[in-house]
Each structure stands twice: as C-alpha cells, then as structure tokens.
Design a protein around this motif. Sequence first.
Motif, PDB file in Angstrom:
ATOM      1  N   PRO A   6       0.820  -1.221   0.000  1.00  0.00           N
ATOM      2  CA  PRO A   6       0.000   0.000   0.000  1.00  0.00           C
ATOM      3  C   PRO A   6       0.853   1.270   0.000  1.00  0.00           C
ATOM      4  O   PRO A   6       0.509   2.252  -0.658  1.00  0.00           O
ATOM      5  N   ALA A   7       1.968   1.267   0.728  1.00  0.00           N
ATOM      6  CA  ALA A   7       2.839   2.447   0.740  1.00  0.00           C
ATOM      7  C   ALA A   7       3.442   2.668  -0.636  1.00  0.00           C
ATOM      8  O   ALA A   7       3.497   3.797  -1.131  1.00  0.00           O
ATOM      9  N   TYR A   8       3.880   1.596  -1.281  1.00  0.00           N
ATOM     10  CA  TYR A   8       4.413   1.745  -2.630  1.00  0.00           C
ATOM     11  C   TYR A   8       3.289   2.139  -3.590  1.00  0.00           C
ATOM     12  O   TYR A   8       3.505   2.945  -4.489  1.00  0.00           O
ATOM     13  N   GLY A   9       2.096   1.619  -3.372  1.00  0.00           N
ATOM     14  CA  GLY A   9       0.957   1.970  -4.218  1.00  0.00           C
ATOM     15  C   GLY A   9       0.684   3.466  -4.195  1.00  0.00           C
ATOM     16  O   GLY A   9       0.357   4.069  -5.214  1.00  0.00           O
ATOM     17  N   ARG A  10       0.847   4.095  -3.032  1.00  0.00           N
ATOM     18  CA  ARG A  10       0.684   5.552  -2.911  1.00  0.00           C
ATOM     19  C   ARG A  10       1.730   6.262  -3.771  1.00  0.00           C
ATOM     20  O   ARG A  10       1.432   7.221  -4.469  1.00  0.00           O
ATOM     21  N   ALA A  11       2.973   5.788  -3.727  1.00  0.00           N
ATOM     22  CA  ALA A  11       4.042   6.393  -4.530  1.00  0.00           C
ATOM     23  C   ALA A  11       3.755   6.225  -6.021  1.00  0.00           C
ATOM     24  O   ALA A  11       3.901   7.164  -6.800  1.00  0.00           O
ATOM     25  N   ALA A  12       3.325   5.035  -6.403  1.00  0.00           N
ATOM     26  CA  ALA A  12       3.032   4.779  -7.821  1.00  0.00           C
ATOM     27  C   ALA A  12       1.888   5.667  -8.301  1.00  0.00           C
ATOM     28  O   ALA A  12       1.944   6.247  -9.386  1.00  0.00           O
ATOM     29  N   GLY A 135      24.164  -6.104  -5.101  1.00  0.00           N
ATOM     30  CA  GLY A 135      23.124  -5.089  -5.282  1.00  0.00           C
ATOM     31  C   GLY A 135      22.249  -4.928  -4.060  1.00  0.00           C
ATOM     32  O   GLY A 135      22.433  -5.583  -3.040  1.00  0.00           O
ATOM     33  N   LEU A 136      21.287  -4.049  -4.201  1.00  0.00           N
ATOM     34  CA  LEU A 136      20.325  -3.798  -3.137  1.00  0.00           C
ATOM     35  C   LEU A 136      19.065  -4.627  -3.360  1.00  0.00           C
ATOM     36  O   LEU A 136      18.866  -5.215  -4.414  1.00  0.00           O
ATOM     37  N   GLN A 137      18.222  -4.621  -2.376  1.00  0.00           N
ATOM     38  CA  GLN A 137      16.990  -5.406  -2.383  1.00  0.00           C
ATOM     39  C   GLN A 137      15.813  -4.572  -2.902  1.00  0.00           C
ATOM     40  O   GLN A 137      15.891  -3.344  -2.965  1.00  0.00           O
ATOM     41  N   PRO A 138      14.706  -5.230  -3.221  1.00  0.00           N
ATOM     42  CA  PRO A 138      13.515  -4.488  -3.660  1.00  0.00           C
ATOM     43  C   PRO A 138      13.063  -3.425  -2.663  1.00  0.00           C
ATOM     44  O   PRO A 138      12.574  -2.364  -3.060  1.00  0.00           O
ATOM     45  N   ARG A 139      13.250  -3.663  -1.374  1.00  0.00           N
ATOM     46  CA  ARG A 139      12.839  -2.660  -0.378  1.00  0.00           C
ATOM     47  C   ARG A 139      13.621  -1.361  -0.556  1.00  0.00           C
ATOM     48  O   ARG A 139      13.089  -0.271  -0.364  1.00  0.00           O
ATOM     49  N   HIS A 140      14.886  -1.471  -0.940  1.00  0.00           N
ATOM     50  CA  HIS A 140      15.687  -0.272  -1.198  1.00  0.00           C
ATOM     51  C   HIS A 140      15.180   0.448  -2.450  1.00  0.00           C
ATOM     52  O   HIS A 140      15.144   1.680  -2.493  1.00  0.00           O
ATOM     53  N   ALA A 141      14.805  -0.339  -3.437  1.00  0.00           N
ATOM     54  CA  ALA A 141      14.253   0.253  -4.666  1.00  0.00           C
ATOM     55  C   ALA A 141      12.950   0.972  -4.359  1.00  0.00           C
ATOM     56  O   ALA A 141      12.697   2.075  -4.868  1.00  0.00           O
ATOM     57  N   ARG A 142      12.106   0.374  -3.507  1.00  0.00           N
ATOM     58  CA  ARG A 142      10.850   1.024  -3.135  1.00  0.00           C
ATOM     59  C   ARG A 142      11.115   2.344  -2.403  1.00  0.00           C
ATOM     60  O   ARG A 142      10.416   3.332  -2.604  1.00  0.00           O
ATOM     61  N   LEU A 143      12.146   2.371  -1.556  1.00  0.00           N
ATOM     62  CA  LEU A 143      12.516   3.604  -0.865  1.00  0.00           C
ATOM     63  C   LEU A 143      12.938   4.671  -1.883  1.00  0.00           C
ATOM     64  O   LEU A 143      12.505   5.825  -1.803  1.00  0.00           O
ATOM     65  N   ALA A 144      13.763   4.287  -2.845  1.00  0.00           N
ATOM     66  CA  ALA A 144      14.219   5.230  -3.862  1.00  0.00           C
ATOM     67  C   ALA A 144      13.038   5.758  -4.678  1.00  0.00           C
ATOM     68  O   ALA A 144      12.933   6.962  -4.942  1.00  0.00           O
ATOM     69  N   VAL A 145      12.141   4.871  -5.047  1.00  0.00           N
ATOM     70  CA  VAL A 145      10.982   5.270  -5.850  1.00  0.00           C
ATOM     71  C   VAL A 145      10.045   6.156  -5.025  1.00  0.00           C
ATOM     72  O   VAL A 145       9.551   7.171  -5.522  1.00  0.00           O
ATOM     73  N   ALA A 146       9.808   5.795  -3.782  1.00  0.00           N
ATOM     74  CA  ALA A 146       8.935   6.608  -2.930  1.00  0.00           C
ATOM     75  C   ALA A 146       9.541   7.999  -2.712  1.00  0.00           C
ATOM     76  O   ALA A 146       8.820   9.001  -2.686  1.00  0.00           O
TER      77      ALA A 146
END
Length: 181
Positions: A6-12, A135-146
């Motif tokens: 849901p948090a990533y959904g808000r960013a998207a 590399g980094l994990q998907p959680r790091h990618a979500r942080l960058a995208v958010a």
Amino acid sequence: ISPWNPAYGRAASSLHKTALILSSTWMYQEINRIEASIDNDPALAIGTAKELIDTCCKHIAERLHLNLPANPDMPVLVKAVLKELKLVPEGISEEAKGYDIIKRTLSNLTHVTQGLAELRNLYGSGHGRSSKHRGLQPRHARLAVATAAAFAEFVVETYRKHVEDQKMLAGQSTSISTAKH
C-alpha cells in the motif's frame, strides 16, 4: 502480497498523477520501467527513480523557460527549478513561524535528490560493476521510488500553484490597466 505494497501503491499513484499533470510520455515510460523492475531488478528501478526526477525537473524548467546548459547535471537542474519555485531556504523570511524547520526541510529537498543520484551511482543502473558487487533489495528500490515520487509530487504541486499565481497576477494587471482607461 507484502504489507508494504500500500505504501508503494501511494508512490506509484503519485507518479502517475505527476506524469499526467506534466503530460509526459517519457515519464510514463519511466514509471512503467520502475513498475516492471522494482521486485526483479532493483538496480534498474533505482536508476530510473533518479532519471524520473531529472525528467520532472526538465519538464518544469522548459515550461518556466529557465536558462540552463543543454544537459545540466542533476544538482544544477534541481537547484534551478527549486530556486524558481521559491523552494530554497533563502526564500523564507526569518520572521516566518517555524523558520528553522522550514529552512532545514527545504534544504533537504536538494539533499534527497543528491542522495538518490549517489545511490544510483553506487547501486543503480548505468554503470558497470565488478564481480564482487552486491546489489540492493527491492525494499531499497521502493525507498528510492517513494523518495522520487514525494519529491516529484511536491515540486509539481508547487509548479501548478506558481502557474496559477502567475495567471492571477496577469489577470489583475490586465483588469487594473483596463480600469485606468
């Protein structure tokens, strides 16, 4: 399904709204690239999040007719856009309530974009890697995208307010000059 979706959904959702406001086909492509890679290729999502900030700022800079070099580095581009939108610490009156906090928060806008650029340089796409690279994990990618989404949303909302204010001022000056005749 992760409880963090849901948090990533808000960013998207924020990114889609930003691309719509800027009428940016390129930004939509970047968003699609992020969505396709965030879980399977975090490096690509991180790199694209940085590129998305570039795209957002370039669109606004073009619309504001800012005098910039042909391909400005991200810090130059971000600083020019934030300055024009009066989102820099120097634009805040010392008498303003919460002056120190507002000044620090506005200063952090630039730091956030610089941090994202540095993260992209270390872990994102666009650079070759040694055999020892991890590399980094998907959680790091979500942080960058958010982070990119929050920056883009705030800057685009401020840009829209800037445009509305300019139109209102232009309308007032027209009505004032008409009233004098």
